[in-house]
Every structure is written in structure tokens, then in C-alpha cells.
Enzyme design. Structure first.
Site, short mmCIF file in Angstrom:
data_model
loop_
_atom_site.label_atom_id
_atom_site.label_comp_id
_atom_site.label_asym_id
_atom_site.label_seq_id
_atom_site.Cartn_x
_atom_site.Cartn_y
_atom_site.Cartn_z
N GLY A 192 81.90 70.29 9.72
CA GLY A 192 83.10 69.73 9.13
C GLY A 192 83.19 70.11 7.66
O GLY A 192 82.28 70.72 7.10
N GLY A 215 83.26 69.56 3.63
CA GLY A 215 82.73 68.63 2.66
C GLY A 215 81.33 68.98 2.22
O GLY A 215 80.73 69.96 2.67
N VAL A 270 78.39 67.46 2.54
CA VAL A 270 77.24 67.34 3.43
C VAL A 270 77.08 68.62 4.25
O VAL A 270 76.00 69.20 4.35
CB VAL A 270 77.37 66.12 4.36
CG1 VAL A 270 76.24 66.12 5.37
CG2 VAL A 270 77.35 64.84 3.56
N GLU A 321 85.87 75.51 12.56
CA GLU A 321 87.31 75.57 12.29
C GLU A 321 87.60 76.01 10.86
O GLU A 321 88.60 76.67 10.61
CB GLU A 321 87.98 74.23 12.61
CG GLU A 321 87.39 73.05 11.86
CD GLU A 321 87.99 71.72 12.30
OE1 GLU A 321 88.54 71.63 13.40
OE2 GLU A 321 87.89 70.76 11.52
N GLY A 331 89.27 68.23 13.56
CA GLY A 331 88.69 68.85 14.75
C GLY A 331 87.44 68.15 15.24
O GLY A 331 86.82 68.58 16.21
#
Lengths: 496, 496
Positions: free
Chosen positions: B263, B265, B267, B288, B382
Site C-alpha cells: 500500500g 505510505g 510503512v 497498484e 485496493g
């Protein structure tokens, strides 16, 4: 018993009694068993294990396709033979043991148990107990009325016990489409592009050296109890059929619709039965369980083909289908459940999924499994596999029950199995809410207007209005969200 | 402006200003726009529409790939130009309008918007605004730094406005793999079996008769702000890398792992950065969004190939990649988001998915979107496409924040985006909980032991123990389940 059902002669010396076979299962073992909602389960070895467990300490982890037949899960649970159970169950005694914390239950998407085993994300299977129609000359076998996870168990278990069921005709050869996806990272395309595509072999391969016992049985699957449609289920079915008719009028669907998936139970049966007198034709199913209504639709000429992992029907329907296989042979196929329920096929085929909810909330979140947040009923089954990836995801429930003391449409569900993101259409006996293209606040008003029982409409509207006044994308009053469930626990009714 | 970027000469007369193009968008229209997290969004036409909306009443439904670039969503929202927005956003002003009920937001799985449009389950798109690198001689076009839903909008919109971005080199030709799945019921196999497979065309087809305006721009994507790893994110990354190393030791994975999804960000960036000094090699991504860390891993020789729908990077990384396309050309591909995020490919390829949670609960349910149940932050994006269908589904969050006044590990999440059925691994800076093969009561103890901040451990254990005493498969105390959220609202802290 007929040794002709064991066509590999070197296995003839493995024949034993159920009690002897049950002795091969040791305390602490992980056992993989055939059986998918009564169909094709172990008829004698697991019951013999339950008997044995009454007298000595033997506790197993039991993995199956889905639930087991009449009483098997209950007998095992009652005898204290179950440490852990996955991925599905429907038995009253077992459920009580799970809710008491005495049996650990893993409630899993039915497509995933085989994946997790192949990926070594679950402990390995020590021994498998698999019902078969017969064993072929190469050691491979023909399953019976379900496939479930038997292919995976046969492939991965260290030892295998086979139950040859004489009550199942050897003519079931050819009803199964046995396909094993490759292990990662070399998995290829699963080449199914229509429900009727057959892509695999007809028997399940098995290394004969793993066979430690063969037991003969002559017992049919325990029959499904199919409740006749009542006023509520008929109303739900009517709403859904009208919705489909309207989608055809709008040009969204043709009157062949798209392949149907229907969960187990009387609502699904009522909907499918409703197709009999409709204008729809050349229908197909791509589902996990075939019930009586599937074969009624085939008989009426409305349904051309059905794909699933099991056949779970009444005694009458069982005799009709398996006594006339020549008639039905090219009308249905049984697949491993990681194929019948695989996400990619569900999206590729564009499934219309109809599943049952215990309760849903004003934003379209669905609880399929838990009573008041804590106590499980059955499990998620395949509903998540289908709902997430379907062309249309429909959930149904009665608006209210128990003399309307319980509303099944609530401010907030006490447990979420299907999120607002995965739910397109909600239906109760009161009406249907089409949530496609709606934001949460629009969904809520639609559900309040169309689905909730009139006895609860005013209070639900009040909750929503007061929550909106406080603001938010999905307005809630956390201090009141479960107040209906708490009132039920305190007073026996959700009503004020 | 350079007319050489419009290789179909008959379109030369469509060139106009952004203000003129914005005039083509009428009040009430459904607008489909390119753009997937800043990358490849409309740089001038939508901002011109926002300007126009300050002076006259024009309210649209805006569909995109994902979020838009710096301020565009905010400017549209502030000007009152948005009636409805889908499927994702990250803007502060827009978020406030959504939470105030002034803009309706549909929070959708990113793979599904295109499906819903093709299936006619959403209103048709009136006009599309699409950023392009250039228009080819056949009217087809080359997109820029994302594909998003542009293929679907180009195919289905009645009218199209193109923004030719001179800041993007024409050399991006060949970076995109444009594949359109067939409409139902005739959809075929999507023949991707590895992240690097290219199966489609290099340009997006477009009927030139639909082009109503062409606008030239020369503006780069607004850069991503990448926060440097801090102690918490570094700890989370460390736990995940140790977990992977252990999976390799156990023989569950090889040191190539499986294709990674991460994802957006810091992290995700920290985890990917952690691979640089690891023993893993020949890694791939099937994700994505590609961030800076992806290209750093490519540069370090650890990552062989990355597939996604957009490139969202810092200014430095943008210049490095798009200024040296010869070097990176065979290292990544951009796909339509209904391909990058499609369920079947995620399962087929066996993705390891790493996504960020806002909070999770003791049973492993994850809230990715809402603050205290009602107020949305961004959206599910997603994460659901990947988490449900992944080989491994990992969610991360900090254990506590705001001077530890907020615990991100809770008795019950206030909103569920990912159910316990879809979550394998939970990680905080405190530690990692491996939930595979665990029943709910086992999960809870594992999460309490490994993930919760010490300040909250005792109270969480107390909740769990008292809930277990009352019983259930997933023991809860409904009257207390949200008490931590309610305490936060009342006192500014979840602490007693």
C-alpha cells in the site's frame, strides 16, 4: 462388500472394519475428511472414532470440505474427539461446544482451506478419510456425491483411509472434474470460461502406498431437509425475480441472466423454484452446492447446466438423480471446492450470487455467522468467495422473526462477514434495496424505506437521523449502535 | 504546445484552452477522469472547472482511478463542484465535505469501478478528461504516469477531453500494457501468469469522433511526500523482514519470495527499503502504485520487475526514472487498475500483500477507513482487492499514537473493511501476530501478547478474559466493545 470396487488388486489386503480403521487415527492427529454438506462424507470411520473417543482420550484436528452429515460432527464433539475443526459446520452440539470454548473452530472461506494446505500455511494433514465409489486400477479413485477438499487431502496426507460406499453406483464415474492448480510460483491459468467446461481428469490420483485401510459401507448420504417455501421466503423470491426482470428490461442482463450461485437453504430453493414459471431460459449455475431446486429446474427445461462441489438433496431427489444418471450426466459437474469457489472464476464468469444473512445494517454490512456478536451459528462457508468477486452480490434475510421480537435489519451488525464494499442488493420479505452506486447515507435511507419491518422503521429512522446530525461519512452513534442487541439480551425483545 | 503530439491531423482543430474545455462539462454530468494517486491526473481542466464552479452552479459526479493530485479534489470540493465522488480520495477539504454530508462518496474496491461501468451497474459516463503523452495517428493515445480507469472511460464516455502533457516524454510509449477484458457473458482468460507478462496493446483506443477538446499542459505530477522511516516504521519493517526470513527457513517460501503488493505510505516504503540489505533477491512486485522504494530496489539490483497501475514518486525519483527511461523501460509496466487489482490474478500469482490499517481488533478485523466508526479518512483503495485474494495478507499499524492516548489495537474495531477471514498477519511496532490456522480465541491472545502497546495490554486482556467468561466463538461484551472509542471522544484519551 465387493472387491470388484477395488480394481487395484494389491490393495485388497487393506480391507478392514471401521473400528480397525478408526484405530489408525492417533490422538493429536490432523485428519482431512471428505464431505461437503452431508454429501460424500465418512459414514462409518469418523462415527467409529467418536465411539472410541467415548472410552479413551483421542482428540483430533478435523478438516473437511464443509459440514458433515447427520450427527457426525455432533457425535465427535459430544465424545470430546475434536480439538480443532475447520472450515465449516452446522451441527447443534458442535456449535455449543465451540461457543463454550471447548472446541476451536476456524471459520474459513471454503475456497481457501486447500490453498492454505498447499501453501503450508496450515499444519500438514496426517491422515485422510475419504469416501469413494471405487478405486481404479492405477490407485486413483472416483469420489461420490461431492469433491470438496478430497483432492488436496489425497495429495498431501501422509496416510489415507478409503471408505468404499456400495450405495453409490460406479456410474458416477465422469461426473467429477478433477483439476489441481499448480503450486506457487508456477501456477497457470485455470481454463474455465463457462460453467460447463471440463478441464481435468475423472478420478482423484492417489499413491497406493499411502493407503492404510479400506472400509466398505452401504449407506446413503443423510438427506437434506428442505423446508417448503413459506410466505416470507416466497416474498423474498418474488422481489428477486422482479428485480431480475427489471434488469432485463433495462438491458443490463439478457433473459439467460448470468451463472447463478445460491447458498444453502429454503430462500435459495424458493428463488430457484420461482424461475420455473418465469420467462428466463437457458439458465446456468456456478455454485458450491446443488439442492433439489437445481434438479427441478433441469427437469423443467429452464436450467441447462450446473457446476458445484456437492449434491445435497432430499431422499426423493437423490434417488431421482443418481437412479437416472444417463439423463442428468451431461447436466452437471462436481469440482474441487477451490475450483468451484475460486475468486478468479467467479469474476471471470460474472456470477450472480444469492446468499443468506443473519442480519444486516443500514449501511449494507452483512453478518452471516454470529448471534449478537459472540456466538457462532454455522460459518461463512462460500458466501465470501462469491460475494466479493460476483457480478452481483445479493443477500437475503427475513425482516423480523420470533413474533417480530427480533429485527434482522439493524443500526449496526454485531459481527461483519461481508462489508458494505461487497454487497450490491439486500432483500427481505418487506422489499429490496438496490445499493449499487449509492453512498452510505443513500444506502441507509434506501434500506430503511425498503427492507426493515414496519415495527422497527421509526426507531431505525430516528437512529439514522440522529447519527447524521452528529456527522460522518457513515454516521453512527457508537453508544447506541448495539442497543437493539443489548435490549434483546435483557428483555427478550429488540422492541422498546 | 506542439501539434506533433497530435499525430491525427483531423484533431488539430480541437485544441482549446482549459477554460473552454471546462465549459464543455455541464451541471449534473458524470465525469470520468484519469489520475491514480496524483499520477497522470488532469492538471488544468478540472482545476478550471473548480474556478468556474466558484461563479456558477455546476455540480458533477466525478469518477477517477484513485485520488487526484495536490489540491484538485480540494479545489473542486471547496467550490461546491462535487455532488458525488468515487472510488477513492485523500484530500483534507474533500474529506471534511464528505463527513459533513455535503459530498456523497462511494468507497469502492479499486478493481471494481471499471467492472461496474461495463456491467451498467453505475450511471454512464458523460464526459472523460484524460491526460495523455500524445495522440497517435489512429486516434488512440498513450497515457502518462498512470493508467487507472482511463481505458474504461475512453471506451464508454460519450465525449472526451484530452490533456496533452508536454512535461511527459513521448518515450513513455511502451510502458503501458493495455488490456480490456471482454464483457459478460463472453469474458475470456486474462493470460498473465507472471508480473512481467505483457498481454495487451501499447496505446488506449479512442474513437476520434468523441474528442470534443484537446488542451495542452506542461505540468509534472505533484510529487509524493515520502516521510523518512522513523523508529516505529523501522520496527514494523524489521518484524516483517524477520517473519519472511523465518518463512524461508521453514521452507514455506524461497528467498525470491512471491510477488509483493505494498500500500501507499511510509510503512510500505520502510519495508521495501529494508529489502536492500537483506538476503532476498530477484524480487518482483504486482501492486497498484509504485513508490520511490520500488525504484531504489531496482537500482540496488534486488527487484527484477514491478507491475502496477501508477508511478507516484518524489520529484527526485520522477526525474531519475522518467529522465532515464532506457534504463527502467524493461523493469516495470503500468496496467488498467481492473487488471493490476483483479482478484483472479492476485490469487494466481500468489501475492504477498502489505497494507496499512487505521486500527484492528483482538480477533483480527481491520478498519482501514474510518475514525471512530463514522468519519472517513481516505478509503479502502485496493487493500480489499489484494487482502482477500492474496497468498499472505499482512496489515500494519502503529500500536499507539498521540502520546499513546490512542491505541490502534482495540476490543472491537469501529468499522470493518477486512474481516478476520481475510487477515493472516498483523504487525505493530511492538511485534507481529501470525494468525494463520488460529481460532478466534487463539488469535486474541496472540494479538494481545504481541501487538498491543504495553499501556493498553492489561485492559485488553481484561476485556478478553471477561468476554470469554460470558462465552462465544468470538467472545465480546457488546456494552463495552466501543468503550475505548467513546472514552476518546469524551476525554481525549482511550486511557482509563
Amino acid at each position: 462388500m465387493s472387491l470388484s470396487r477395488i480394481r487395484l488388486e494389491s490393495l485388497h489386503n487393506k480391507v478392514m472394519t471401521a473400528e480397525e480403521a478408526a484405530q489408525l487415527i492417533q490422538d493429536g492427529m490432523v485428519v482431512g475428511s471428505s464431505g461437503f454438506t452431508k454429501a460424500g462424507d465418512s459414514k462409518v470411520v469418523l462415527p467409529a472414532l467418536a465411539e472410541r473417543a467415548k472410552k479413551e482420550n483421542v482428540k483430533i484436528t478435523l478438516m473437511t470440505g464443509a459440514s458433515l452429515g447427520h450427527d457426525t460432527d455432533g457425535k465427535l464433539a459430544e465424545a470430546g474427539a475434536l480439538k480443532k475443526r475447520m472450515p465449516f459446520q452446522v451441527d447443534r452440539i458442535l456449535r455449543n461446544k465451540i461457543n463454550a470454548g471447548e472446541v476451536l473452530f476456524i471459520d474459513q472461506h471454503l475456497s481457501e482451506a486447500a490453498e492454505l494446505l498447499h501453501n503450508k500455511n496450515l499444519p500438514p494433514v496426517d491422515i485422510a478419510v475419504l469416501e469413494v465409489a471405487y478405486i481404479d486400477r492405477d490407485g486413483s479413485f472416483v469420489p461420490t456425491t461431492s469433491v470438496g477438499n478430497s483432492l488436496t487431502f489425497a495429495s498431501l496426507a501422509k496416510q489415507v483411509i478409503l471408505e468404499v460406499n456400495m450405495a453409490v453406483s460406479e456410474d458416477v464415474y465422469g461426473l467429477h472434474d478433477i483439476y489441481q492448480a499448480e503450486d506457487y510460483p508456477h501456477r497457470n491459468v485455470i481454463p474455465i470460461v463457462a460453467p460447463w467446461n471440463k478441464i481435468g481428469r475423472k478420478t482423484i490420483p492417489l499413491d497406493p502406498n499411502k493407503v492404510v485401510g479400506i472400509v466398505f459401507t452401504d449407506i446413503k448420504d443423510s438427506p437434506a431437509d428442505i423446508a417448503a417455501p413459506d410466505e416470507k421466503t416466497s416474498n423474498i423470491a418474488k422481489h428477486i425475480l422482479e428485480f431480475f426482470e427489471n434488469e432485463v428490461k433495462l438491458g443490463h442482463l439478457t433473459d439467460r441472466l448470468l451463472p447463478l450461485q445460491a447458498g444453502i437453504g429454503k430462500v435459495a430453493n424458493a428463488v430457484l423454484t420461482g424461475f420455473k414459471d418465469s420467462n428466463f431460459y437457458d439458465l446456468t449455475m456456478f455454485s458450491e452446492v446443488l439442492q433439489d431446486s437445481t434438479f427441478d429446474l433441469i427437469d423443467s427445461g429452464k436450467l441447462s447446466f450446473a457446476s458445484a462441489s456437492s449434491v445435497t438433496v432430499s431422499q426423493e431427489c437423490y434417488d431421482r438423480v443418481f437412479g437416472n444418471l444417463a439423463k442428468y450426466r451431461d447436466k452437471f459437474v462436481l469440482r474441487p471446492q477451490n475450483i468451484s469457489n475460486t475468486p478468479g472464476l467467479i469474476r471471470r464468469l460474472g456470477i450472480i450470487a444469492i446468499n443468506t444473512a443473519i442480519e444486516f445494517d443500514i449501511y449494507g454490512n452483512v453478518n452471516s455467522t454470529h448471534i449478537s456478536g459472540s456466538k457462532i451459528m454455522n460459518g461463512i462457508g462460500g458466501s465470501g468467495d462469491f460475494a466479493r468477486n460476483a457480478y452481483l452480490s445479493i443477500f437475503v434475510t427475513q425482516a423480523a422473526s420470533k413474533e417480530n421480537k427480533i429485527s434482522h435489519v439493524l443500526p449496526m451488525v454485531s459481527h461483519v462477514d461481508h462489508t458494505e464494499h461487497d454487497v450490491d442488493i439486500l432483500v427481505t420479505d418487506i422489499g429490496l434495496a438496490d445499493l449499487r452506486g449509492l453512498a452510505p447515507r443513500e444506502r441507509a435511507q434506501n434500506i430503511i424505506d425498503n427492507c426493515v419491518h414496519p415495527d422497527y422503521r421509526e426507531e431505525l429512522q430516528s437512529y439514522f437521523d440522529r447519527a447524521c446530525a452528529r456527522g460522518g461519512h457513515t454516521p453512527h452513534l457508537l453508544e447506541e449502535a448495539f442497543s437493539w442487541h443489548m435490549r434483546l439480551a435483557e428483555t427478550g425483545s429488540m422492541k422498546k
